[in-house]
Design a protein around this motif. Structure first.
Motif, PDB file in Angstrom:
ATOM      1  N   LEU A   1       0.821  -1.212   0.000  1.00 35.81           N
ATOM      2  CA  LEU A   1       0.000   0.000   0.000  1.00 35.81           C
ATOM      3  C   LEU A   1       0.855   1.263   0.000  1.00 35.81           C
ATOM      4  O   LEU A   1       0.492   2.266  -0.617  1.00 35.81           O
ATOM      5  CB  LEU A   1      -0.940  -0.012   1.200  1.00 35.81           C
ATOM      6  CG  LEU A   1      -2.090  -1.022   1.111  1.00 35.81           C
ATOM      7  CD1 LEU A   1      -2.747  -1.235   2.468  1.00 35.81           C
ATOM      8  CD2 LEU A   1      -3.135  -0.554   0.096  1.00 35.81           C
ATOM      9  N   ALA A   2       2.012   1.220   0.673  1.00 29.36           N
ATOM     10  CA  ALA A   2       2.888   2.397   0.708  1.00 29.36           C
ATOM     11  C   ALA A   2       3.363   2.759  -0.700  1.00 29.36           C
ATOM     12  O   ALA A   2       3.295   3.924  -1.119  1.00 29.36           O
ATOM     13  CB  ALA A   2       4.078   2.135   1.623  1.00 29.36           C
ATOM     14  N   HIS A   3       3.857   1.757  -1.449  1.00 28.44           N
ATOM     15  CA  HIS A   3       4.335   2.036  -2.814  1.00 28.44           C
ATOM     16  C   HIS A   3       3.180   2.378  -3.749  1.00 28.44           C
ATOM     17  O   HIS A   3       3.327   3.214  -4.649  1.00 28.44           O
ATOM     18  CB  HIS A   3       5.113   0.839  -3.348  1.00 28.44           C
ATOM     19  CG  HIS A   3       6.472   0.684  -2.739  1.00 28.44           C
ATOM     20  ND1 HIS A   3       6.754  -0.222  -1.757  1.00 28.44           N
ATOM     21  CD2 HIS A   3       7.629   1.353  -2.963  1.00 28.44           C
ATOM     22  CE1 HIS A   3       8.023  -0.122  -1.408  1.00 28.44           C
ATOM     23  NE2 HIS A   3       8.577   0.832  -2.123  1.00 28.44           N
ATOM     24  N   LEU A   4       2.031   1.742  -3.533  1.00 26.52           N
ATOM     25  CA  LEU A   4       0.873   2.063  -4.367  1.00 26.52           C
ATOM     26  C   LEU A   4       0.444   3.508  -4.158  1.00 26.52           C
ATOM     27  O   LEU A   4       0.119   4.214  -5.121  1.00 26.52           O
ATOM     28  CB  LEU A   4      -0.285   1.118  -4.043  1.00 26.52           C
ATOM     29  CG  LEU A   4      -1.598   1.417  -4.770  1.00 26.52           C
ATOM     30  CD1 LEU A   4      -1.423   1.325  -6.279  1.00 26.52           C
ATOM     31  CD2 LEU A   4      -2.704   0.473  -4.299  1.00 26.52           C
ATOM     32  N   LEU A   5       0.424   3.976  -2.916  1.00 31.90           N
ATOM     33  CA  LEU A   5       0.036   5.354  -2.643  1.00 31.90           C
ATOM     34  C   LEU A   5       0.991   6.338  -3.309  1.00 31.90           C
ATOM     35  O   LEU A   5       0.562   7.363  -3.851  1.00 31.90           O
ATOM     36  CB  LEU A   5      -0.012   5.591  -1.129  1.00 31.90           C
ATOM     37  CG  LEU A   5      -1.274   5.075  -0.431  1.00 31.90           C
ATOM     38  CD1 LEU A   5      -1.088   5.077   1.084  1.00 31.90           C
ATOM     39  CD2 LEU A   5      -2.482   5.931  -0.812  1.00 31.90           C
ATOM     40  N   VAL A   6       2.293   6.043  -3.281  1.00 28.71           N
ATOM     41  CA  VAL A   6       3.256   6.905  -3.965  1.00 28.71           C
ATOM     42  C   VAL A   6       2.968   6.927  -5.457  1.00 28.71           C
ATOM     43  O   VAL A   6       2.922   7.999  -6.092  1.00 28.71           O
ATOM     44  CB  VAL A   6       4.695   6.428  -3.698  1.00 28.71           C
ATOM     45  CG1 VAL A   6       5.678   7.165  -4.607  1.00 28.71           C
ATOM     46  CG2 VAL A   6       5.071   6.640  -2.241  1.00 28.71           C
ATOM     47  N   LEU A   7       2.778   5.752  -6.036  1.00 30.10           N
ATOM     48  CA  LEU A   7       2.507   5.650  -7.470  1.00 30.10           C
ATOM     49  C   LEU A   7       1.273   6.451  -7.862  1.00 30.10           C
ATOM     50  O   LEU A   7       1.311   7.280  -8.790  1.00 30.10           O
ATOM     51  CB  LEU A   7       2.331   4.173  -7.840  1.00 30.10           C
ATOM     52  CG  LEU A   7       1.719   3.859  -9.210  1.00 30.10           C
ATOM     53  CD1 LEU A   7       2.589   4.414 -10.326  1.00 30.10           C
ATOM     54  CD2 LEU A   7       1.518   2.350  -9.368  1.00 30.10           C
TER      55      LEU A   7
END
Length: 409
Positions: free
Chosen positions: A228-234
């Motif tokens: 979720l952390a990387h998805l939110l950045v993306l």
């Protein structure tokens, strides 16, 4: 856009979640809401639309559900028990580690759809239908499958929820982890639908993309994860360009032509800082988390380039090559071909498209553009004509038709 179209687009998921929270009957909720929308189509006009369209639909759907429950109760001689229980049922929340309670209707709805008893593809498809109100045809485009296949998949998932008695509730924090990958996948599909509507008059649906980001953020606050952390950045990096994607006349503005002064640089700076911290940690073990990390790095390359000429296409092409090795798909190959064409020339990009098969208009659109840049105008026009015929989005189709006119001239 009419008031009815707006409320269905923006409030469908919340209405489904509120009705489901009260009545716990998925088989009744969606049918009743669809009937309420059909009635509104007959009764509402621009002059007579209610002041609170969402409230009108909620009331109309609720009355239909209560009518059905009373009919069922009458047959079973239990009407008082059913109707009183439905009207008094309390909302539920879940206690998280800091002692606060998360009570989010949309998150509860997605987590219900993400139950382990459902296959991941059915879970995400059903979430997009119930939570975001996407049409079956648009969901089929996102999954690159025929519409009848997707309709059958959604129907099976709904039946499974009803027959298995899957609860409309947020599970305890110990059980929620196994569902987060499905939540993340659903959020990203919804985000993609916001920025690439398969049909309709809009080039983008920023409110849908923003809702997808909110959903992922609530899930991440509930149970932080690399995925979720990387998805939110993306998603945030891509969303930061929303105001520059559409011209004053509503036309499509390509990335190279966007006014970077319209980008939301505060969102970019915050996301790049989060990505830098995340990149300093060991690489995620989850394939999904690694794929989002690679895509976030691609988005970061675009977001940090001061001008189109400064974009490091060789690095982007390399990231897509790694991504394709990790999760091979026609969509990733097409994205990689675009990056390679920018870095090495159009013929290098075209070479990567040989043998690629993908439904929809995007593949012939990319092939047509690369052929035009390579000087093969006849084949470029044929590819673009194919893309126009397949494109159901009005603004994208107009852009493709304009490109055809340029080549004809």
């Amino acid at each position: 856009m009419t008031p009815l179209e707006r409320v269905v687009r923006e409030e469908w998921g919340r209405l489904v979640a509120l009705l489901l929270a009260q009545f716990r009957r998925l088989d009744l909720v969606e049918d009743a809401l669809a009937e309420a929308v059909a009635t509104a189509q007959e009764r509402w006009t621009a002059e007579s639309a209610p002041d609170n369209p969402a409230g009108w639909l909620m009331t109309a759907a609720r009355r239909r559900i209560l009518d059905r429950l009373r009919a069922e109760a009458m047959a079973a001689r239990k009407e008082p028990l059913l109707t009183v229980e439905a009207e008094r049922r309390p909302q539920e929340g879940v206690m998280v580690d800091d002692g606060s309670v998360v009570d989010d209707d949309l998150l509860r709805l997605v987590l219900m759809c993400a139950h382990p008893a459902l296959p991941p593809e059915g879970a995400s498809a059903l979430s997009l239908r119930l939570v975001m109100g996407l049409s079956t045809s648009d969901i089929a485009r996102l999954f690159l499958v025929p519409e009848p296949t997707m309709a059958a998949r959604i129907t099976r998932a709904k039946k499974k929820i009803v027959t298995a008695g899957i609860p409309f509730a947020i599970p305890g924090t110990d059980a929620i982890g196994e569902r987060l990958d499905v939540v993340a996948h659903t959020a990203y599909l919804a985000f993609t639908a916001g920025y690439a509507p398969g049909s309709g008059p809009d080039l983008l649906r920023a409110e849908l993309a923003g809702e997808a980001i909110r959903l992922a953020r609530v899930a991440h606050e509930l149970r932080p994860s690399d995925t979720l952390a990387h998805l939110l950045v993306l998603m945030t990096l891509q969303h930061s360009r929303r105001d520059a994607r559409v011209g004053p006349d509503g036309s499509l503005v390509l990335l190279a032509d966007q006014d970077r002064g319209l980008w939301h640089h505060d969102e970019i700076a915050e996301s790049l800082a989060v990505l830098e911290v995340a990149s300093s940690r060991p690489e995620p073990s989850s394939t999904l988390a690694r794929s989002y990390r690679l895509q976030a790095l691609v988005a970061a390359e675009h977001a940090s380039a001061p001008s189109p000429a400064d974009t490091r296409w060789d690095r982007i092409a390399g990231l897509y090559a790694v991504l394709e090795e990790l999760v091979p798909s026609p969509a990733v190959r097409v994205a990689r071909a675009v990056a390679v064409a920018e870095a090495e020339g159009p013929r290098a990009g075209l070479g990567l498209l040989d043998g690629v098969e993908m439904s929809g208009h995007r593949l012939p659109a990319v092939r047509g553009e690369l052929l035009a840049r390579a000087g093969d105008i006849a084949r470029a026009r044929a590819a673009l004509e194919e893309s126009v015929a397949l494109c159901d989005n009005a603004i994208e189709r107009r852009h493709l038709e304009g490109r055809l006119e340029e080549l004809g001239a």
